[in-house]
Scaffold this active site. Structure first.
Site, PDB file in Angstrom:
ATOM      1  N   SER A   1      11.977   2.072   1.579  1.00 50.75           N
ATOM      2  CA  SER A   1      11.970   3.346   2.294  1.00 50.75           C
ATOM      3  C   SER A   1      10.774   3.331   3.230  1.00 50.75           C
ATOM      4  O   SER A   1      10.496   2.311   3.886  1.00 50.75           O
ATOM      5  CB  SER A   1      11.922   4.504   1.300  1.00 50.75           C
ATOM      6  OG  SER A   1      11.952   5.742   1.973  1.00 50.75           O
ATOM      7  N   TYR A  16      15.152   8.704  11.684  1.00 54.36           N
ATOM      8  CA  TYR A  16      14.554   7.706  10.782  1.00 54.36           C
ATOM      9  C   TYR A  16      14.253   8.330   9.418  1.00 54.36           C
ATOM     10  O   TYR A  16      14.617   7.782   8.364  1.00 54.36           O
ATOM     11  CB  TYR A  16      13.288   7.135  11.425  1.00 54.36           C
ATOM     12  CG  TYR A  16      12.588   6.079  10.603  1.00 54.36           C
ATOM     13  CD1 TYR A  16      13.172   4.837  10.372  1.00 54.36           C
ATOM     14  CD2 TYR A  16      11.318   6.321  10.061  1.00 54.36           C
ATOM     15  CE1 TYR A  16      12.525   3.868   9.633  1.00 54.36           C
ATOM     16  CE2 TYR A  16      10.660   5.355   9.329  1.00 54.36           C
ATOM     17  CZ  TYR A  16      11.265   4.128   9.111  1.00 54.36           C
ATOM     18  OH  TYR A  16      10.617   3.178   8.363  1.00 54.36           O
ATOM     19  N   LYS A  22      15.853   7.502   5.683  1.00 52.94           N
ATOM     20  CA  LYS A  22      15.015   7.097   4.546  1.00 52.94           C
ATOM     21  C   LYS A  22      15.072   8.114   3.401  1.00 52.94           C
ATOM     22  O   LYS A  22      15.047   7.745   2.224  1.00 52.94           O
ATOM     23  CB  LYS A  22      13.571   6.868   5.010  1.00 52.94           C
ATOM     24  CG  LYS A  22      13.404   5.709   6.020  1.00 52.94           C
ATOM     25  CD  LYS A  22      13.777   4.352   5.402  1.00 52.94           C
ATOM     26  CE  LYS A  22      13.378   3.181   6.286  1.00 52.94           C
ATOM     27  NZ  LYS A  22      13.769   1.876   5.713  1.00 52.94           N
TER      28      LYS A  22
HETATM   29  N1  NDP Z   1       6.376  -1.700   9.778  1.00 46.43           N
HETATM   30  C1  NDP Z   1       6.201  -0.453   9.374  1.00 46.43           C
HETATM   31  O1  NDP Z   1       5.341   0.265   9.894  1.00 46.43           O
HETATM   32  C2  NDP Z   1       7.026   0.102   8.263  1.00 46.43           C
HETATM   33  C3  NDP Z   1       8.247  -0.433   7.905  1.00 46.43           C
HETATM   34  N2  NDP Z   1       8.989   0.149   6.903  1.00 46.43           N
HETATM   35  C4  NDP Z   1      10.282  -0.384   6.528  1.00 46.43           C
HETATM   36  O2  NDP Z   1      10.161  -1.714   6.090  1.00 46.43           O
HETATM   37  C5  NDP Z   1      11.310  -2.464   6.426  1.00 46.43           C
HETATM   38  C6  NDP Z   1      10.907  -3.715   7.172  1.00 46.43           C
HETATM   39  O3  NDP Z   1      10.186  -3.353   8.309  1.00 46.43           O
HETATM   40  P1  NDP Z   1       9.387  -4.418   9.203  1.00 46.43           P
HETATM   41  O4  NDP Z   1       9.033  -5.583   8.406  1.00 46.43           O
HETATM   42  O5  NDP Z   1       8.355  -3.651   9.929  1.00 46.43           O
HETATM   43  O6  NDP Z   1      10.558  -4.760  10.253  1.00 46.43           O
HETATM   44  P2  NDP Z   1      10.766  -5.948  11.302  1.00 46.43           P
HETATM   45  O7  NDP Z   1      11.366  -5.316  12.513  1.00 46.43           O
HETATM   46  O8  NDP Z   1       9.552  -6.773  11.482  1.00 46.43           O
HETATM   47  O9  NDP Z   1      11.900  -6.796  10.569  1.00 46.43           O
HETATM   48  C7  NDP Z   1      13.150  -6.214  10.345  1.00 46.43           C
HETATM   49  C8  NDP Z   1      14.043  -7.193   9.633  1.00 46.43           C
HETATM   50  O10 NDP Z   1      15.323  -6.596   9.412  1.00 46.43           O
HETATM   51  C9  NDP Z   1      16.340  -7.400  10.007  1.00 46.43           C
HETATM   52  N3  NDP Z   1      17.415  -6.541  10.485  1.00 46.43           N
HETATM   53  C10 NDP Z   1      17.336  -5.537  11.374  1.00 46.43           C
HETATM   54  N4  NDP Z   1      18.537  -5.004  11.605  1.00 46.43           N
HETATM   55  C11 NDP Z   1      19.415  -5.670  10.832  1.00 46.43           C
HETATM   56  C12 NDP Z   1      20.817  -5.586  10.631  1.00 46.43           C
HETATM   57  N5  NDP Z   1      21.572  -4.688  11.310  1.00 46.43           N
HETATM   58  N6  NDP Z   1      21.403  -6.427   9.761  1.00 46.43           N
HETATM   59  C13 NDP Z   1      20.669  -7.346   9.090  1.00 46.43           C
HETATM   60  N7  NDP Z   1      19.337  -7.458   9.241  1.00 46.43           N
HETATM   61  C14 NDP Z   1      18.719  -6.648  10.104  1.00 46.43           C
HETATM   62  C15 NDP Z   1      15.617  -8.119  11.125  1.00 46.43           C
HETATM   63  O11 NDP Z   1      16.241  -9.330  11.531  1.00 46.43           O
HETATM   64  P3  NDP Z   1      17.293  -9.385  12.750  1.00 46.43           P
HETATM   65  O12 NDP Z   1      16.748  -8.498  13.835  1.00 46.43           O
HETATM   66  O13 NDP Z   1      17.390 -10.824  13.118  1.00 46.43           O
HETATM   67  O14 NDP Z   1      18.573  -8.862  12.182  1.00 46.43           O
HETATM   68  C16 NDP Z   1      14.292  -8.441  10.450  1.00 46.43           C
HETATM   69  O15 NDP Z   1      14.416  -9.547   9.598  1.00 46.43           O
HETATM   70  C17 NDP Z   1      12.204  -1.517   7.220  1.00 46.43           C
HETATM   71  O16 NDP Z   1      13.177  -0.965   6.361  1.00 46.43           O
HETATM   72  C18 NDP Z   1      11.264  -0.434   7.691  1.00 46.43           C
HETATM   73  O17 NDP Z   1      11.918   0.795   7.905  1.00 46.43           O
HETATM   74  C19 NDP Z   1       8.527   1.234   6.212  1.00 46.43           C
HETATM   75  C20 NDP Z   1       7.319   1.792   6.525  1.00 46.43           C
HETATM   76  C21 NDP Z   1       6.486   1.279   7.581  1.00 46.43           C
HETATM   77  C1  VSD Z   2      -0.037  15.442  -0.871  1.00 45.42           C
HETATM   78  C2  VSD Z   2      -0.947  14.808   0.079  1.00 45.42           C
HETATM   79  C3  VSD Z   2      -0.308  13.745   0.903  1.00 45.42           C
HETATM   80  C4  VSD Z   2      -1.262  13.119   1.854  1.00 45.42           C
HETATM   81  C5  VSD Z   2      -0.817  11.938   2.634  1.00 45.42           C
HETATM   82  C6  VSD Z   2       0.044  12.248   3.805  1.00 45.42           C
HETATM   83  C7  VSD Z   2       0.198  11.060   4.720  1.00 45.42           C
HETATM   84  C8  VSD Z   2       1.508  11.075   5.439  1.00 45.42           C
HETATM   85  C9  VSD Z   2       1.571  10.031   6.496  1.00 45.42           C
HETATM   86  C10 VSD Z   2       2.963   9.577   6.772  1.00 45.42           C
HETATM   87  C11 VSD Z   2       2.993   8.310   7.572  1.00 45.42           C
HETATM   88  C12 VSD Z   2       4.374   7.847   7.855  1.00 45.42           C
HETATM   89  C13 VSD Z   2       4.394   6.475   8.443  1.00 45.42           C
HETATM   90  C14 VSD Z   2       5.765   5.940   8.599  1.00 45.42           C
HETATM   91  C15 VSD Z   2       5.751   4.503   9.014  1.00 45.42           C
HETATM   92  C16 VSD Z   2       7.068   3.983   9.370  1.00 45.42           C
HETATM   93  O1  VSD Z   2       7.973   4.008   8.599  1.00 45.42           O
HETATM   94  C17 VSD Z   2       7.208   3.462  10.750  1.00 45.42           C
HETATM   95  N1  VSD Z   2       6.115   2.634  11.127  1.00 45.42           N
HETATM   96  C18 VSD Z   2       8.476   2.772  10.955  1.00 45.42           C
HETATM   97  O2  VSD Z   2       8.562   1.664  10.184  1.00 45.42           O
END
Ligand code: NDP
Ligand code: VSD
Length: 324
Positions: A174, A188, A192
């Site tokens: 998530s 988004y 999630k």
């Molecule tokens: N980076 C962040 O700030 C955060 C990320 N997340 C979550 O973590 C997870 C990974 O993120 P992150 O590592 O940053 O992402 P990246 O964009 O670096 O990597 C995403 C991966 O998912 C694959 N992917 C995307 N679309 C599809 C599809 N339709 N079918 C199959 N594979 C797919 C991509 O490969 P390809 O494109 O080749 O398909 C790639 O391997 C996500 O679910 C994201 O929402 C959560 C919080 C914060």
């Molecule tokens: C009860 C007190 C709680 C205090 C903490 C609150 C902090 C909230 C911050 C939320 C940050 C969300 C980032 C999402 C990142 C993400 O998913 C994208 N980068 C896409 O991947």
């Protein structure tokens, strides 16, 4: 005087002690250990960012790792890098999680899974008013519907395997934006938050099969996807998301793997994430009586902290609009 001492003693020691003992007996599901060594770990989105970091960790711990993503050359590159770092061969499949038949074919060919990590995800932040419907649908389809496809396709094989191979796991990636709605993330966050409902209901359904669900909530994480996201992130999204410190993909992968191994349902990744998890615990399952104790004892004060965060965020939004 002795009465005052006694009531102070009973309140500050006996009541919490009683609560701790009570929680020890009632927390459900029961604690579990999910083995990684020699298990088949199937990671979607394993060719980049958090998924790739997790694949490295699992391979290093002796798992048989399979990766699924769309882009073949990124998959090959990931395969090479893991081979180089750990000496282990990784199986890769190119498929789009939106295509159920392709997902099913890949999972059948990969063989029975012990640990399924639904990590694929797309994030294109924008205000709902300006975001194209197509982009909204894209995020729901990949993040939420794609995860349904994976679990539906993997579950029969996962269930069959459990008696010989011990506890299995379904881990779902998530985001902290799946615990609190944030400016610029209507689609988004919805995708999630949807995963949370899926995960809670699913755990009821598969606990008897010895399969354990983990929902992982990372903050902003340095990944190739995040670099792309930053090119178009609204300023207010940046400001609000900065309330939680950014992490490296390796650190998030480590927290994720620890969460999976301990069968933890809600897996936070940093201190702010820990507060968020306590603040949004609601009716989520909790296996740890110590965490349950913290949740019960701090519920009020953490709610107060949450209200302060909202006060701060609405302040930022107001200031931003005044400046426009
Ligand atoms: N980076 C962040 O700030 C955060 C990320 N997340 C979550 O973590 C997870 C990974 O993120 P992150 O590592 O940053 O992402 P990246 O964009 O670096 O990597 C995403 C991966 O998912 C694959 N992917 C995307 N679309 C599809 C599809 N339709 N079918 C199959 N594979 C797919 C991509 O490969 P390809 O494109 O080749 O398909 C790639 O391997 C996500 O679910 C994201 O929402 C959560 C919080 C914060
Ligand atoms: C009860 C007190 C709680 C205090 C903490 C609150 C902090 C909230 C911050 C939320 C940050 C969300 C980032 C999402 C990142 C993400 O998913 C994208 N980068 C896409 O991947």
């Amino acid at each position: 005087m002795a009465d005052v001492y006694f009531s102070f003693f009973s309140f500050s020691i006996l009541v919490p002690l009683f609560l701790l003992i009570l929680l020890y007996f009632i927390v459900r599901p029961r604690p579990v250990r999910v083995p990684i060594k020699n298990s088949h770990v199937f990671i979607t989105g394993g060719s980049s960012g958090i998924g790739l970091a997790l694949a490295h960790l699992c391979a290093r711990e002796g798992a048989n790792v399979t990766l699924l993503a769309r882009n073949v050359s990124k998959l090959e590159e990931a395969k090479q890098s893991i081979k180089l770092a750990t000496g282990r061969d990784v199986n890769v499949f190119s498929a789009d999680v939106r295509d159920y038949d392709a997902v099913k074919r890949a999972i059948e060919e990969a063989g029975p899974i012990d640990v399924l990590v639904c990590n694929q995800g797309v994030f294109v932040p924008q205000e709902l008013e300006h975001q194209e419907l197509e982009e909204i649908k894209f995020m729901i389809d990949v993040n939420l519907t794609g995860t349904f496809h994976l679990i539906k396709a993997a579950l029969p094989g996962m269930k069959k395997n459990r008696a010989e191979r011990g506890p299995g796991s379904i881990a779902i990636m998530s985001s902290q934006a799946g615990q609190v709605g944030i400016y610029g993330y209507t689609a988004y966050s919805a995708s999630k938050f949807g995963l949370k409902g899926l995960a809670e209901a699913l755990q009821h359904e598969i606990i008897a099969d010895n399969i354990h669900v983990s929902l992982i909530f990372p903050p902003d994480t340095e990944t190739p996807g995040f670099v792309e996201e930053n090119k178009r992130r609204p300023q207010l999204t940046n400001i609000i998301a900065a309330s939680s410190g950014a992490m490296k993909a390796d650190e998030v992968a480590k927290k994720s793997l620890d969460g999976i191994k301990s069968g933890t349902f809600i897996v936070p990744c940093n201190f702010e994430g820990f507060l968020l998890s306590v603040g949004t615990a609601g009716l989520s399952p909790q296996r740890s009586y110590l965490m349950a104790f913290v949740e019960v004892m701090t519920a009020g004060i953490v709610r107060l902290a949450g209200l302060f965060f909202q006060w701060n965020w609405y302040g930022s939004i107001e200031k931003w609009h005044k400046k426009q």
